[in-house]
Design a protein around this motif. Sequence first.
Motif, PDB file in Angstrom:
ATOM      1  N   THR A   1       0.998  -1.321  -0.130  1.00 40.51           N
ATOM      2  CA  THR A   1       0.061  -0.074  -0.170  1.00 40.51           C
ATOM      3  C   THR A   1       0.947   1.246  -0.039  1.00 40.51           C
ATOM      4  O   THR A   1       1.594   1.434   0.727  1.00 40.51           O
ATOM      5  N   PRO A   2       0.788   2.121  -1.079  1.00 33.07           N
ATOM      6  CA  PRO A   2       1.483   3.451  -0.988  1.00 33.07           C
ATOM      7  C   PRO A   2       1.269   4.174   0.270  1.00 33.07           C
ATOM      8  O   PRO A   2       0.233   4.163   0.784  1.00 33.07           O
ATOM      9  N   ALA A   3       2.148   5.057   0.804  1.00 31.82           N
ATOM     10  CA  ALA A   3       2.140   5.797   1.824  1.00 31.82           C
ATOM     11  C   ALA A   3       1.081   6.901   1.503  1.00 31.82           C
ATOM     12  O   ALA A   3       1.029   7.485   0.613  1.00 31.82           O
ATOM     13  N   ARG A   4       0.289   7.255   2.761  1.00 31.52           N
ATOM     14  CA  ARG A   4      -0.636   8.431   2.628  1.00 31.52           C
ATOM     15  C   ARG A   4      -0.231   9.503   3.157  1.00 31.52           C
ATOM     16  O   ARG A   4       0.876   9.691   3.652  1.00 31.52           O
ATOM     17  N   GLY A   5      -0.605  10.700   2.706  1.00 32.01           N
ATOM     18  CA  GLY A   5      -0.399  11.921   2.876  1.00 32.01           C
ATOM     19  C   GLY A   5      -1.272  12.667   4.154  1.00 32.01           C
ATOM     20  O   GLY A   5      -2.451  12.753   3.843  1.00 32.01           O
ATOM     21  N   TRP A   6      -0.832  12.972   5.294  1.00 24.96           N
ATOM     22  CA  TRP A   6      -1.368  13.371   6.211  1.00 24.96           C
ATOM     23  C   TRP A   6      -1.123  14.850   6.602  1.00 24.96           C
ATOM     24  O   TRP A   6      -0.062  15.441   6.676  1.00 24.96           O
TER      25      TRP A   6
ATOM     26  N   ARG B   1       0.105  14.930  -2.558  1.00 25.91           N
ATOM     27  CA  ARG B   1      -1.261  14.773  -2.454  1.00 25.91           C
ATOM     28  C   ARG B   1      -1.641  14.694  -0.789  1.00 25.91           C
ATOM     29  O   ARG B   1      -0.850  14.587  -0.050  1.00 25.91           O
ATOM     30  N   LEU B   2      -2.808  15.124  -0.565  1.00 28.71           N
ATOM     31  CA  LEU B   2      -3.446  14.914   0.775  1.00 28.71           C
ATOM     32  C   LEU B   2      -4.689  13.893   1.037  1.00 28.71           C
ATOM     33  O   LEU B   2      -5.334  14.014   0.097  1.00 28.71           O
ATOM     34  N   ASP B   3      -4.244  12.956   1.770  1.00 32.85           N
ATOM     35  CA  ASP B   3      -5.237  11.768   1.921  1.00 32.85           C
ATOM     36  C   ASP B   3      -6.141  12.099   3.255  1.00 32.85           C
ATOM     37  O   ASP B   3      -7.214  11.599   3.152  1.00 32.85           O
ATOM     38  N   VAL B   4      -5.403  12.522   4.219  1.00 35.91           N
ATOM     39  CA  VAL B   4      -6.225  12.676   5.439  1.00 35.91           C
ATOM     40  C   VAL B   4      -6.012  13.786   6.146  1.00 35.91           C
ATOM     41  O   VAL B   4      -4.443  14.214   6.183  1.00 35.91           O
TER      42      VAL B   4
END
Length: 273
Positions: free
Chosen positions: A2-7, A78-81
């Motif tokens: 799973t790719p890392a998310r951006g917070w 990008r922003l995920d959360v």
Amino acid sequence: MTPARGWLITGASRGLGRAFAEAVLATGDRVVACARDVAPLADLQAEYPHTLIPLVLDVSDRSAVRDAVDRAVAALGRLDVVVNNAGGLLYGMVEEATEDQIRAHLDVNFFGAVWVSQAVLPHLRAQGSGRILQVTSMGAAGGMASVGFYGAGKAALDTVSEALAMEVERFGVTVTIVEMGGYDTELFTKGITATGTLPHYDALRAELAEMWGEDSGPAPETAVPVVMELATLPDPPRRLIVGSRSYDQVQELRRARDELYRAWEPLSRQAPG
């Protein structure tokens, strides 16, 4: 893999914000951690030099918020959360608070979260996804003497967030109102602004102190697993109470309000509207 998310986490230097940041970084995700003072994040940045980006931000400054969000997107891609967590406590009776204190409090606790929400939405809408977690309080369920303005700011954010959730769901963006219970976040120490006091309220103050006692609540880290699970749900709820004891207290407040409404229903129904 799973790719890392951006917070993006506001109020990230202490309390719940710091606990969220630590947990997110431990998963391998990347975090832009915003706070007025990022010095307390130095140790965390040393541990996660490639995935933690501390960013000085006063959320009450709308133009600074927009700049910070643009910088966060540029850094993360990008922003995920987005976690709207920044806040403080204005402690004192309604009559005791000054205009400047009230406005400064709401500038952070309400308007700050609104500015962040407005700033991130163009980015989330463009990418067709994203989550906004609005950290409110179980105290938003009803007013309490001496912390009325804290409850007011959280209640206002609660209501606006309900509207926001309806407005943005068609763009693939979810909004969850995270009603936090009473955790030991240093809100009553480092996060507090106290009003002046009038002697007329001394007796009530003493009663409140006795009622609340010395219990500052569990450590913020104990709330983290719930929020982390919430952030991964494919279909998250629009609101969630975080805390077993707080869940019971909120339900009790709602039952009391319903009983009050029913008791006065005949008078209410005398008007046709």
